[in-house]
Design a protein around this motif. Structure first.
Motif, PDB file in Angstrom:
ATOM      1  N   SER A 156      15.176 -27.415   5.176  1.00  0.00           N
ATOM      2  CA  SER A 156      15.820 -28.726   5.115  1.00  0.00           C
ATOM      3  C   SER A 156      17.296 -28.534   4.811  1.00  0.00           C
ATOM      4  O   SER A 156      17.642 -27.763   3.917  1.00  0.00           O
TER       5      SER A 156
ATOM      6  N   ARG B 225      23.850 -36.996   7.334  1.00  0.00           N
ATOM      7  CA  ARG B 225      22.962 -36.314   8.278  1.00  0.00           C
ATOM      8  C   ARG B 225      22.001 -35.457   7.477  1.00  0.00           C
ATOM      9  O   ARG B 225      22.346 -34.929   6.434  1.00  0.00           O
TER      10      ARG B 225
ATOM     11  N   GLY C 109      18.159 -32.975   8.170  1.00  0.00           N
ATOM     12  CA  GLY C 109      17.104 -32.583   9.087  1.00  0.00           C
ATOM     13  C   GLY C 109      16.191 -31.565   8.457  1.00  0.00           C
ATOM     14  O   GLY C 109      16.517 -30.956   7.438  1.00  0.00           O
TER      15      GLY C 109
ATOM     16  N   LEU D 254      18.233 -26.460  13.790  1.00  0.00           N
ATOM     17  CA  LEU D 254      18.508 -27.613  12.939  1.00  0.00           C
ATOM     18  C   LEU D 254      19.956 -28.077  13.067  1.00  0.00           C
ATOM     19  O   LEU D 254      20.221 -29.267  13.197  1.00  0.00           O
TER      20      LEU D 254
ATOM     21  N   ASN E 254      20.269 -29.562  16.830  1.00  0.00           N
ATOM     22  CA  ASN E 254      19.455 -30.710  17.212  1.00  0.00           C
ATOM     23  C   ASN E 254      19.358 -31.834  16.183  1.00  0.00           C
ATOM     24  O   ASN E 254      18.890 -32.923  16.526  1.00  0.00           O
ATOM     25  N   ARG E 255      19.774 -31.584  14.969  1.00  0.00           N
ATOM     26  CA  ARG E 255      19.695 -32.637  13.946  1.00  0.00           C
ATOM     27  C   ARG E 255      21.049 -32.913  13.293  1.00  0.00           C
ATOM     28  O   ARG E 255      21.463 -34.054  13.193  1.00  0.00           O
TER      29      ARG E 255
END
Length: 170
Positions: free
Chosen positions: A122, A135, A137, A156, A159-160
């Motif tokens: 995370s 943000r 992810g 991560l 894409n996040r």
């Protein structure tokens, strides 16, 4: 193929909106280890400490390639970081430390070991003034190897965390 360090400059030339935005100052903290089944926590084993350092360095490289953030030096805040660790559960200390270091954003994360071969990574980007998460992810890492940890970080970030530009806070 273009070197990775040239990609932000090329993007700024091709995308007019990006050219006007200067990188924001960010404090990128080391990725930490969370083991929910261990009461009171423990120090990472040598292989885990090495992978945490490797994942942190990969996070810094992947974020730098995005060209949206400029890193601040956290070395003068090392004692505060050690005192308040783990940052993922200190309720605002990462943002406070980052702000004291001159950063507008705090970037921090952890790897949660669920089983020997299943981990969760995370990462959070938050505003140091408000503490608001801008943000965040999470990705499941299947396999406890250098390659799987690095792949998880890169996925991560791509894409996040930076799938689109960070939101304006004004």
């Amino acid at each position: 193929m273009l070197p990775a360090r040239l990609l932000p400059a090329l993007a700024a030339l091709l995308l007019p909106g990006m050219a006007a935005a200067a990188p924001e100052k960010a404090a990128v903290f080391g990725i930490e280890l969370l083991e929910p089944g261990v009461v009171g926590g423990r120090l990472p084993r040598p292989d885990e400490a090495r992978r945490l350092a490797l994942a942190t360095e990969e996070l810094r490289k992947a974020v730098a390639v995005q060209g949206q953030l400029e890193f601040v030096d956290l070395a003068p805040k090392a004692a505060d970081i050690r005192k308040d660790a783990p940052l993922y559960k200190c309720e605002g200390c990462a943002e406070r430390i980052a702000k004291e270091a001159g950063a507008a954003l705090a970037v921090y994360g952890y790897v949660q070991r669920n089983a020997n071969q299943i981990l969760n990574l995370s990462i959070t980007i938050s505003d140091t003034d408000s503490g608001k998460v801008l943000r965040g992810g999470q990705v499941v890492i299947r396999g406890d190897t250098d390659d799987t940890w690095l792949h998880g970080v890169r996925w991560l970030v791509k894409n996040r965390l930076f799938a689109e530009p960070l939101p304006s806070r004004s």
